[in-house]
Write an enzyme that holds these catalytic residues in place. Structure first.
Site, mmCIF file in Angstrom:
data_model
loop_
_atom_site.group_PDB
_atom_site.id
_atom_site.type_symbol
_atom_site.label_atom_id
_atom_site.label_comp_id
_atom_site.label_asym_id
_atom_site.label_seq_id
_atom_site.Cartn_x
_atom_site.Cartn_y
_atom_site.Cartn_z
ATOM 1 N N ASN A 1 2.197 84.173 27.208
ATOM 2 C CA ASN A 1 1.926 82.934 26.998
ATOM 3 C C ASN A 1 0.518 82.613 27.139
ATOM 4 O OD1 ASN A 1 4.652 82.400 27.474
ATOM 5 N ND2 ASN A 1 4.646 81.611 29.439
ATOM 6 N N ASP B 1 13.498 88.971 38.030
ATOM 7 C CA ASP B 1 12.747 87.681 38.000
ATOM 8 C C ASP B 1 12.577 87.369 39.653
ATOM 9 O OD1 ASP B 1 11.776 84.825 37.529
ATOM 10 O OD2 ASP B 1 12.545 85.664 35.422
ATOM 11 N N ASN C 1 33.047 67.328 34.481
ATOM 12 C CA ASN C 1 33.065 65.560 33.832
ATOM 13 C C ASN C 1 31.765 65.665 32.978
ATOM 14 O OD1 ASN C 1 35.357 65.075 35.365
ATOM 15 N ND2 ASN C 1 34.185 64.645 37.209
ATOM 16 N N SER D 1 9.274 82.764 28.184
ATOM 17 C CA SER D 1 10.436 83.073 29.209
ATOM 18 C C SER D 1 11.559 82.264 28.867
ATOM 19 C CB SER D 1 9.803 82.529 30.664
ATOM 20 O OG SER D 1 8.981 83.025 31.178
ATOM 21 N N HIS E 1 11.531 79.658 38.746
ATOM 22 C CA HIS E 1 11.535 80.440 37.646
ATOM 23 C C HIS E 1 12.927 81.166 37.522
ATOM 24 C CE1 HIS E 1 10.359 83.197 34.156
ATOM 25 N NE2 HIS E 1 9.630 82.250 34.208
ATOM 26 N N VAL F 1 11.894 97.785 23.384
ATOM 27 C CA VAL F 1 12.105 96.487 23.852
ATOM 28 C C VAL F 1 12.182 95.753 22.800
ATOM 29 C CG1 VAL F 1 11.227 94.824 25.519
ATOM 30 C CG2 VAL F 1 11.098 97.078 26.075
#
Length: 471
Positions: A183, A62, A110, A249, A95, A197
């Protein structure tokens, strides 16, 4: 991927989808956690009762990851920038840090900060900016201990620079490659469309596919990818260290995290068997009549079910389509260095001869083939010779005149064989035109010798004539 800033407005918990309120205070811890609808959707606490992914490394190809983000402190391993500029941990874009946070963010005490799906994993940051090579990053990740490689990026359409070979190399070394479909609402993009893949699309909180999620037969799974809170670098888009994002993504990061959890629980599984667990436990979306579906794949990933369902391991390759995925790598073997920025897949699987680290036989099968062919030729010659000899023997037997007292064609008969005519005797006509016919009634022809000519068999149906034949 669309990014918007996370900010507080008049003390209320809100996600702004457009305008940046520069005067707004930094978002509170409650705002960040409450805005993460995925935490409740996946039921993080239930998932973590099984495993948080400890002991598994996820490589992130990335834009680099900010190592001092409070929600990622201690989660990064030494990474890789192919140009040697250190951009893997000195990012100028949000990204990569955002993807790392969806996978491995652990908050900062916390109840503050955001959480990733697999906070026990380690992130291996690999820089790949505009025009950089993913192939080099994949090979480097394999060689540096990654079990999952997350690629929340696509490459230019039309390029094809050895992706199939390097993906096969990863699978041979038991490393799963997960990539976003794209996208732009078009076909699945490279590298997600490369055989082997695990391609991922995006859905919203209502399990409806995101309008811009790319689709096609290569799509295998979907995951949350709309209105996703992620960490940032504290400058640029994420000026307050957190952003809201849409895109495949984000969905890819969640599937990579789910795969890492499965590897942690079942370390002996192959990448294909891990993908098999994710696929067989995915939630079937409403409205999908048949799976796999071009927009949803096999459904929406369900990490808890993938960890706990009784699923047989199945074949090593599982649902992954890469040739050579089950081939064991040779020790210390290397593959050639990829080049270029990758691109659209041609739809072909790598041939075994082209796969790196696939051991080829040093011998040749040609002598064996020639030997078999020679033996068949000799056998054929012998059969032909025997047939010719048998035919000649029959012909000679038929041409010999019958001997007196020899049995006729149907056994011993009186007057068989007939006496040979002596031409030139009184009352005898030449050329067999005797007044007395030796074979019975006038004009009757003698019966043929036994077995000749052969009895004619009726023709048989040829099973290879007519009809459709398989190719």
């Amino acid at each position: 991927m669309r990014l918007t800033r996370l900010a507080g407005v008049l003390g209320a918990t809100a996600l702004t989808a457009g305008t940046l309120f520069t005067s707004a205070p930094v978002a509170s811890a409650d705002q960040v956690r409450d805005a993460q609808w995925v935490n409740q959707y996946f039921d993080f606490d239930k998932v973590w009762s099984i495993t948080k992914g400890d002991g598994v490394t996820v490589a992130l190809i990335d834009t680099g990851v900010k190592p001092d983000h409070p929600d990622l402190a201690g989660s990064l391993l030494p990474g890789y920038d192919p140009d040697g500029n250190g951009r893997e941990t000195n990012p100028t874009e949000d990204h990569g840090t955002g993807m790392a946070s969806l996978i491995a963010a652990h908050g900062h005490g916390n109840g503050e900060g955001m959480l990733g799906l697999a906070p026990g994993v380690k992130i291996l940051p690999i820089y790949r900016g505009e025009g950089g090579s993913m192939q080099d990053g994949i090979k480097w990740a394999v060689e540096h201990g990654a079990k999952v490689i997350n690629i929340s990026q696509v490459t230019p359409v039309g390029a094809d620079d050895g992706f199939a070979e390097v993906v096969a190399y990863a699978l041979q070394h038991k490393v799963l490659v997960v990539a976003g479909a794209g996208n732009d609402a078009g076909p699945v993009r490279t590298p997600a469309n490369v055989p082997g893949v695990l391609a991922v699309g995006a859905v919203d909180k209502n399990q409806q596919v995101w309008a811009k999620s790319n689709y096609g037969p290569e799509l295998m799974l979907t995951a949350p990818g709309v209105d996703i809170v992620m960490a940032g670098i504290g400058s640029g888009t994420c000026t307050k260290q957190y952003c809201k994002a849409d895109g495949t993504s984000d969905a890819t990061a969640y599937v990579s995290a789910a795969a890492a959890l499965v590897f942690a629980k079942y370390p002996d599984l192959t990448p294909g068997q891990v993908a098999n667990r994710l696929v067989k436990t995915a939630a079937a979306p409403a409205g999908a009549a048949k799976l796999p579906d071009a927009h949803y794949g096999y459904g929406i990933v369900q990490p808890y079910k993938a960890l706990t369902a009784n699923i047989p391991a199945g074949p090593a390759q599982g649902p992954l389509a890469a040739a050579g995925a089950e081939t064991a790598p040779s020790a210390g073997a290397e593959t050639s260095k990829g080049s270029g920025s990758g691109g659209a897949d041609t739809g072909r699987a790598p041939s075994p001869g082209a796969l790196p680290n696939v051991k080829q036989s040093s011998g040749s099968s040609l002598p064996l083939i020639l030997g078999i062919a020679g033996a068949l030729l000799v056998l054929l010659v012998v059969v032909i010779a025997l047939a010719v000899a048998s035919s000649r023997k029959r012909n000679r037997a038929q041409q010999l005149p019958p001997q007196a007292g020899a049995p006729g064609p149907y056994g011993a008969q009186p007057g068989w064989p007939p006496a040979q005519p002596q031409y030139g005797q009184p009352g005898q006509q030449p050329y067999g035109q005797s007044a007395q016919q030796p074979y019975g009634q006038p004009g009757q022809q003698p019966p043929p010798p036994y077995g000749y000519p052969p009895q004619q068999q009726p023709p048989y149906d040829n099973p290879y004539q007519g009809g459709n034949q398989s190719r």
